[in-house]
Design an enzyme around this catalytic site. Structure first.
Site, PDB file in Angstrom:
ATOM      1  N   LYS A  66     -13.633 -18.945 -32.230  1.00 18.04           N
ATOM      2  CA  LYS A  66     -14.084 -17.943 -33.204  1.00 18.04           C
ATOM      3  C   LYS A  66     -13.702 -18.420 -34.600  1.00 18.04           C
ATOM      4  CE  LYS A  66     -14.161 -12.892 -33.071  1.00 18.04           C
ATOM      5  NZ  LYS A  66     -13.309 -11.715 -32.832  1.00 18.04           N
TER       6      LYS A  66
HETATM    7  C1  E4P Z   1     -14.687  -8.565 -32.421  1.00 13.64           C
HETATM    8  O1  E4P Z   1     -14.913  -9.712 -32.252  1.00 13.64           O
HETATM    9  C2  E4P Z   1     -14.113  -8.023 -33.668  1.00 13.64           C
HETATM   10  O2  E4P Z   1     -12.996  -8.736 -34.029  1.00 13.64           O
HETATM   11  C3  E4P Z   1     -13.832  -6.563 -33.524  1.00 13.64           C
HETATM   12  O3  E4P Z   1     -14.903  -5.940 -32.841  1.00 13.64           O
HETATM   13  C4  E4P Z   1     -13.504  -5.879 -34.824  1.00 13.64           C
HETATM   14  O4  E4P Z   1     -13.467  -4.492 -34.614  1.00 13.64           O
HETATM   15  P1  E4P Z   1     -12.800  -3.480 -35.672  1.00 13.64           P
HETATM   16  O5  E4P Z   1     -13.674  -3.426 -36.883  1.00 13.64           O
HETATM   17  O6  E4P Z   1     -12.759  -2.165 -34.953  1.00 13.64           O
HETATM   18  O7  E4P Z   1     -11.440  -4.024 -35.985  1.00 13.64           O
END
Ligand code: E4P
Length: 216
Positions: free
Chosen positions: A83
Site C-alpha cells: 500500500k
Molecule cells: C483502507 O484501506 C483505509 O485505510 C480505511 O478504509 C480508512 O478508513 P477511515 O477513513 O475510516 O480511517
C-alpha cells in the site's frame, strides 16, 4: 463485489475468515497502532490466516525508501499487497514495484485524476476514501462512479477498492456503482446481516413451530 476487512485485529479477522466470506484485509498505520502489534509480525499472522490480498502500508515518503519498504513488506508473504500513498514518489514507486511483479494498493485517493494516474502506473487497486470525502462535504460516492466510468472507458485492470466506508448505504451504493471491493470495518460488516423485520419474522416462525410440537 469482494469484501475485505479493514482492521489489523487478528481475532476479528479469524472470526470473519471462518465464515468463508472474507476476500482479503486492508491495514494502515493507524490500524497497526490500534493493534499494538509489530507490523511485520501481525501482517505475517494475517497473511497465514487469509487466502486473499492483505494490504500493508509503507511509512516512507521518498521513492527509494518506499521501494525498500515495499519489497520488505512483500517478503512477508505472497499475498501481501504493497500500500502506497498517492504522491508523485508513491506513483513512481507503484510503477517500479508492479514492473517487479508485486501487487500494489494506491491509497488516500480523493479525486478521479488521481485514480486515472495510478491506473496508468499499473496499480492493482486504487482506494477511494468515501467517508472522509463525505466528512469534507463532498459526496464520496460520486468519486466511485467517476472512477468506474473512467476505468471502463479504457479497460484499465486496476480494481476499485472502496475505502473509508461508514454505513450500510455506502456498501449498497458501492455495489450499485460497480466497485470491485469494499473494505469494511468489523463494526460495519457485522451489520450487513441485520434487519429488524428478519428478527421479528424469525421470532414469529419459531413461536409457531414450537406450537406444532414437531421435530425435523
Ligand atoms: C483502507 O484501506 C483505509 O485505510 C480505511 O478504509 C480508512 O478508513 P477511515 O477513513 O475510516 O480511517
Amino acid at each position: 463485489m469482494k469484501f475485505f476487512l479493514d482492521t489489523a485485529d487478528v481475532d476479528e479477522i479469524r472470526q470473519w475468515n471462518e465464515t468463508g466470506l472474507l476476500d482479503g484485509v486492508t491495514t494502515n498505520p493507524s490500524l497497526i497502532l490500534k493493534s499494538g502489534r509489530d507490523i511485520k509480525e501481525v501482517l505475517k499472522e494475517i497473511c497465514d490466516l487469509v487466502d486473499g490480498d492483505v494490504s500493508g502500508e509503507v511509512a516512507a515518503t521518498d521513492y527509494d525508501t518506499m521501494l525498500s519498504e515495499g519489497r520488505a513488506l512483500a517478503g512477508i508473504a505472497s499475498n501481501i499487497c504493497i500500500k502506497l500513498p498517492i504522491t508523485m514518489d508513491g506513483v513512481r514507486a507503484c510503477k517500479t514495484l508492479v514492473d517487479e511483479g508485486f501487487k500494489t494498493n494506491m491509497t488516500l485517493c480523493f479525486s478521479a485524476p488521481q485514480a486515472l494516474l495510478v491506473a496508468k502506473a499499473g496499480a492493482t487497486y486504487v482506494s477511494p476514501f468515501i467517508g472522509r470525502l463525505d466528512d469534507s462535504g463532498i459526496d464520496g460516492m460520486e468519486l466511485i462512479e467517476e472512477v468506474r466510468a473512467i476505468y471502463d472507458n479504457y479497460d484499465f485492470d486496476t480494481k476499485i477498492l472502496a475505502a473509508s466506508i461508514r454505513s450500510l448505504n455506502h456498501v449498497k451504493d458501492c455495489a450499485i456503482a460497480g466497485a470491485d471491493v469494499a473494505t469494511l470495518p468489523p463494526s460495519t460488516i457485522e451489520k450487513l446481516v441485520k434487519h429488524p423485520l428478519t428478527d421479528a419474522g424469525l421470532a414469529a416462525f419459531l413461536a409457531d413451530w414450537e406450537k406444532t410440537g414437531q421435530k425435523i
